[in-house]
Design an enzyme around this catalytic site. Structure first.
Site, mmCIF file in Angstrom:
data_model
loop_
_atom_site.group_PDB
_atom_site.id
_atom_site.type_symbol
_atom_site.label_atom_id
_atom_site.label_comp_id
_atom_site.label_asym_id
_atom_site.label_seq_id
_atom_site.Cartn_x
_atom_site.Cartn_y
_atom_site.Cartn_z
ATOM 1 N N PRO A 10 5.730 12.377 -1.528
ATOM 2 C CA PRO A 10 4.931 13.561 -1.224
ATOM 3 C C PRO A 10 3.783 13.310 -0.260
ATOM 4 C CG PRO A 10 4.512 12.832 -3.474
ATOM 5 C CD PRO A 10 5.665 12.023 -2.953
ATOM 6 N N TYR A 23 -4.937 7.162 7.295
ATOM 7 C CA TYR A 23 -3.507 7.071 7.576
ATOM 8 C C TYR A 23 -3.152 6.987 9.054
ATOM 9 C CZ TYR A 23 -3.246 8.344 2.681
ATOM 10 O OH TYR A 23 -3.398 8.368 1.323
ATOM 11 N N ASN A 72 7.644 4.302 -0.290
ATOM 12 C CA ASN A 72 6.268 4.749 -0.466
ATOM 13 C C ASN A 72 6.356 6.054 -1.247
ATOM 14 O OD1 ASN A 72 3.679 5.755 -0.317
ATOM 15 N ND2 ASN A 72 3.377 5.178 1.816
ATOM 16 N N ALA A 75 1.694 9.641 -4.378
ATOM 17 C CA ALA A 75 1.051 9.818 -5.684
ATOM 18 C C ALA A 75 2.027 9.664 -6.850
ATOM 19 C CB ALA A 75 0.364 11.180 -5.755
ATOM 20 N N GLU A 96 7.922 -1.595 -3.020
ATOM 21 C CA GLU A 96 6.910 -0.534 -3.038
ATOM 22 C C GLU A 96 5.933 -0.791 -1.900
ATOM 23 O OE1 GLU A 96 3.049 0.602 -5.772
ATOM 24 O OE2 GLU A 96 4.797 -0.214 -6.799
ATOM 25 N N HIS A 98 2.521 0.888 0.475
ATOM 26 C CA HIS A 98 1.447 1.873 0.637
ATOM 27 C C HIS A 98 0.736 1.580 1.946
ATOM 28 C CE1 HIS A 98 1.981 3.348 -3.414
ATOM 29 N NE2 HIS A 98 2.070 2.084 -3.783
#
Length: 138
Positions: A10, A23, A72, A75, A96, A98
């Site tokens: 999301p 970002y 990724n 949330a 994973e 981020h």
């Protein structure tokens, strides 16, 4: 040829617009085109959804045939037991990732339901986090 899925959860469709100080200003589609060129010997597939069930369905779809998933979950990383279970249930290794350093952010972001079932975790290196994950599969 290795087949790797980059899976984004999301709000990652807003990259380039959302909080550029965290970002950056590049859209993920622009970034994806650049890594496809850089890693031309890898079959890279990209999928993004804001819907938890669609992310789980994609994991199930590729989880027995791809060589790796770079994920990724946004949330959902910190809230979705179901995504953690989906990763545990497939054979394809998942890393994973981020963009931001989640451990330097709010306390709730320090918990991951993905990490216990992931091959590894990469966080805080901006979009380069994806390439670091990709390199680990090569």
């Amino acid at each position: 040829m290795k087949k790797i899925l980059i899976l984004n959860g999301p709000n990652l469709n807003l990259l380039g617009k959302r909080e550029p100080t965290i970002y950056g200003t590049l859209t993920f589609e622009e970034y994806f085109e650049s890594i496809k060129k850089k890693y031309a010997d890898v079959e890279l597939v990209y999928y993004q959804s804001n819907v938890e069930g669609e992310l789980i369905n994609k994991l199930h779809e590729v989880g027995f045939s791809f060589d790796g998933v770079i994920f990724n979950a946004g949330a959902y990383t910190h809230t979705s037991v179901a995504i953690g279970d989906a990763i545990k249930g497939i054979e394809t290794p998942v890393i994973e990732v981020h963009i931001s350093n989640v451990h330097a952010r709010e306390e709730f972001r320090h918990v991951s339901y993905i990490a216990p079932n992931a091959k590894g975790v990469i966080a805080g290196f901006g979009l380069q986090s994806y390439e670091l994950a990709l390199e680990s599969f090569l």
